[in-house]
Design an enzyme around this catalytic site. Structure first.
Site, PDB file in Angstrom:
ATOM      1  N   GLU A  28      -6.576  11.793  11.578  1.00 29.89           N
ATOM      2  CA  GLU A  28      -6.528  10.707  12.564  1.00 29.89           C
ATOM      3  C   GLU A  28      -6.205   9.336  11.943  1.00 29.89           C
ATOM      4  OE1 GLU A  28      -6.450  10.712  15.919  1.00 29.89           O
ATOM      5  OE2 GLU A  28      -6.327  12.876  15.690  1.00 29.89           O
ATOM      6  N   GLY A  29      -6.466   9.172  10.653  1.00 31.18           N
ATOM      7  CA  GLY A  29      -6.087   7.926   9.980  1.00 31.18           C
ATOM      8  C   GLY A  29      -4.572   7.764   9.985  1.00 31.18           C
ATOM      9  N   HIS A  30      -3.877   8.827   9.579  1.00 35.96           N
ATOM     10  CA  HIS A  30      -2.404   8.803   9.618  1.00 35.96           C
ATOM     11  C   HIS A  30      -1.918   8.599  11.055  1.00 35.96           C
ATOM     12  CE1 HIS A  30      -3.059  11.591   6.037  1.00 35.96           C
ATOM     13  NE2 HIS A  30      -2.348  10.623   5.498  1.00 35.96           N
ATOM     14  N   GLY A  51      -2.224   1.915   5.556  1.00 39.61           N
ATOM     15  CA  GLY A  51      -3.629   1.852   5.940  1.00 39.61           C
ATOM     16  C   GLY A  51      -4.433   0.880   5.087  1.00 39.61           C
ATOM     17  N   GLN A  52      -5.371   0.221   5.729  1.00 37.61           N
ATOM     18  CA  GLN A  52      -6.298  -0.658   4.989  1.00 37.61           C
ATOM     19  C   GLN A  52      -7.124   0.133   3.995  1.00 37.61           C
ATOM     20  OE1 GLN A  52      -9.139  -2.964   7.334  1.00 37.61           O
ATOM     21  NE2 GLN A  52     -10.439  -3.174   5.526  1.00 37.61           N
ATOM     22  N   GLN A  69      -2.931  -0.931  -2.485  1.00 42.14           N
ATOM     23  CA  GLN A  69      -1.596  -0.342  -2.345  1.00 42.14           C
ATOM     24  C   GLN A  69      -0.782  -1.083  -1.285  1.00 42.14           C
ATOM     25  OE1 GLN A  69      -0.935   4.035  -2.014  1.00 42.14           O
ATOM     26  NE2 GLN A  69      -0.857   3.650   0.164  1.00 42.14           N
ATOM     27  N   SER A  79      -9.785  10.913   5.108  1.00 42.95           N
ATOM     28  CA  SER A  79      -8.915  11.057   3.946  1.00 42.95           C
ATOM     29  C   SER A  79      -8.535  12.528   3.800  1.00 42.95           C
ATOM     30  CB  SER A  79      -9.661  10.606   2.684  1.00 42.95           C
ATOM     31  OG  SER A  79      -8.990  11.066   1.527  1.00 42.95           O
ATOM     32  N   SER A  80      -7.311  12.766   3.338  1.00 39.61           N
ATOM     33  CA  SER A  80      -6.892  14.155   3.103  1.00 39.61           C
ATOM     34  C   SER A  80      -7.796  14.803   2.061  1.00 39.61           C
ATOM     35  CB  SER A  80      -5.442  14.188   2.617  1.00 39.61           C
ATOM     36  OG  SER A  80      -4.606  13.496   3.520  1.00 39.61           O
TER      37      SER A  80
HETATM   38  P1  AMP Z   1      -1.734   9.301   2.179  1.00 37.73           P
HETATM   39  O1  AMP Z   1      -1.163  10.477   2.906  1.00 37.73           O
HETATM   40  O2  AMP Z   1      -3.148   9.495   1.766  1.00 37.73           O
HETATM   41  O3  AMP Z   1      -0.829   8.807   1.079  1.00 37.73           O
HETATM   42  O4  AMP Z   1      -1.798   8.131   3.244  1.00 37.73           O
HETATM   43  C1  AMP Z   1      -0.660   7.730   3.962  1.00 37.73           C
HETATM   44  C2  AMP Z   1      -0.964   6.445   4.673  1.00 37.73           C
HETATM   45  O5  AMP Z   1      -2.052   6.635   5.558  1.00 37.73           O
HETATM   46  C3  AMP Z   1      -1.380   5.305   3.712  1.00 37.73           C
HETATM   47  O6  AMP Z   1      -0.812   4.088   4.153  1.00 37.73           O
HETATM   48  C4  AMP Z   1      -2.879   5.297   3.845  1.00 37.73           C
HETATM   49  O7  AMP Z   1      -3.466   4.042   3.542  1.00 37.73           O
HETATM   50  C5  AMP Z   1      -3.036   5.634   5.315  1.00 37.73           C
HETATM   51  N1  AMP Z   1      -4.383   6.159   5.578  1.00 37.73           N
HETATM   52  C6  AMP Z   1      -5.036   7.128   4.902  1.00 37.73           C
HETATM   53  N2  AMP Z   1      -6.280   7.295   5.385  1.00 37.73           N
HETATM   54  C7  AMP Z   1      -6.415   6.398   6.393  1.00 37.73           C
HETATM   55  C8  AMP Z   1      -7.476   6.061   7.291  1.00 37.73           C
HETATM   56  N3  AMP Z   1      -8.654   6.677   7.255  1.00 37.73           N
HETATM   57  N4  AMP Z   1      -7.260   5.081   8.197  1.00 37.73           N
HETATM   58  C9  AMP Z   1      -6.066   4.431   8.254  1.00 37.73           C
HETATM   59  N5  AMP Z   1      -5.027   4.706   7.438  1.00 37.73           N
HETATM   60  C10 AMP Z   1      -5.197   5.669   6.521  1.00 37.73           C
END
Ligand code: AMP
Length: 343
Positions: free
Chosen positions: A47-49, A182-183, A188, A225-226
């Site tokens: 859900e973050g993504h 994402g924050q 990053q 988080s993944s």
């Molecule tokens: P990742 O797949 O972990 O590289 O994340 C891809 C994007 O999703 C990055 O910009 C992360 O900061 C963002 N992201 C990951 N987890 C969250 C979250 N819980 N809430 C908002 N954005 C997220």
């Protein structure tokens, strides 16, 4: 196949694995004057993504999501081999996603969906090859100097070079009008904004790099988080320790206590929760990597007595990393008025 001329109702998401096929599609979008919103990810979507994707869907004619596990941002001892790869499930999740927007010409409500997924191979993204040991790497890499060695960069010294390199490549291919990060990974996101500004990127321009608030578990506020997939049942029970520690420090900050006292509060919270986990008989090893407070502009560690103005216009990043068994979790809270950074 979704067409550029009718982005609102694609029958399915088009998946590109080659740069040349994507570029032909992007060219058509450019000729049609369409805006492209871009969400780079490493997949294993949650859900973050999805919150990032929704922001893009609302604000852009076409939304592109990339799914690529980037070897260059993993150190040799890190989890590149085991990082979750769930492309078919990710595609299903994106296919089912739609947002309601007003059509620009008619004003009618229309449904907008993700137009394309860019999921390239490692060879496609690294034509000169890529190894994780930077001493053995060859080819072109991108670095934002002076901002990659603090906070996360202290624990992961080669991480941001890997991120800025892959995101430069992705921006060169995807040519987004807007990009969404994402924050949760605040350092990053701020480095990537600076990358676009310093290298004068046109796609996207730095002001069109958006930072979206962290999406959290509704019960214990663990940042999604993944890597949460790695947690054991007992590990998951204590995974919110980090945000609880950061919240304790943030509370102390709002009570105008010193930086040292804020950090102290955070450490005490971790110790207390760790002791509770032990007394509850949980089978889990908790190890704090760091909790720190840094200036959001320079990333310098806050030193000594910190002056706070009435408006709290200086933004402070209160961040930390914590190991639950072998899983490394990160999180942060922004202190001060961060409305010019987030949203
Ligand atoms: P990742 O797949 O972990 O590289 O994340 C891809 C994007 O999703 C990055 O910009 C992360 O900061 C963002 N992201 C990951 N987890 C969250 C979250 N819980 N809430 C908002 N954005 C997220």
């Amino acid at each position: 196949m979704p067409s550029v001329s009718n982005p609102n109702l694609p029958l399915s998401i088009i998946r590109f694995s080659t740069i040349s096929a994507y570029r032909a599609w992007r060219h058509e979008a450019l000729l049609d004057g369409k805006t492209v919103g871009f969400v780079p990810t490493m997949g294993a979507l949650h859900e973050g993504h999805i919150s990032l994707v929704k922001r893009s869907l609302v604000a852009n004619d076409l939304t592109v999501v990339s799914i690529f596990v980037n070897p260059a941002q993993f150190a040799p001892h890190e989890d590149l081999a085991t990082y979750p790869r769930t492309l078919p499930r990710d595609m299903e999740l994106l296919k089912d996603l739609k947002v309601d927007v007003a059509d620009q010409t008619s004003g009618d409500r229309v449904k907008r969906r993700v137009a394309a997924v860019f999921a390239p191979t490692v060879v496609e993204m690294y034509p000169s090859g890529i190894v994780q040991n930077i001493a053995e790497q060859k080819g072109a890499f991108v670095e934002v100097k002076g901002f990659g060695h603090q906070m996360e960069g202290k624990s992961r010294p080669t991480f941001f070079r890997g991120v800025t390199t892959v995101v430069t490549k992705l921006f060169n291919v995807v040519q987004p009008t807007h990009a969404y990060f994402g924050q949760k990974d605040i350092q990053q996101a701020l480095i990537l904004k600076r990358l676009c500004r310093d290298l004068l990127f046109g796609y996207p321009e730095h002001q069109n790099v958006h930072i979206i608030p962290t999406e959290r578990d509704s019960t214990d506020e663990l940042a999604l988080s993944s890597r949460n997939q790695y947690l054991t049942v007992d590990g998951r029970k204590v995974a919110s320790i980090l945000i609880e520690a950061l919240k304790a420090a943030a509370k102390a900050w709002t009570e105008s206590r010193s930086k040292a006292e804020c950090i102290e509060e955070a450490y005490r919270t971790v110790e207390r929760k760790e002791a509770k986990a032990k007394s509850d008989g949980l089978q889990v090893v908790i190890k704090l990597d760091y909790i720190e407070m840094n200036d959001a502009e320079s990333f310098d560690v806050l030193e000594g007595e910190v002056q706070r103005d009435e408006e709290e216009s200086r933004v402070v990043i209160l961040s930390g990393a914590l190991y639950i068994d072998k899983t490394r979790l990160i999180d942060n809270i922004l202190l001060g008025n961060a409305s010019h950074i987030i949203g």
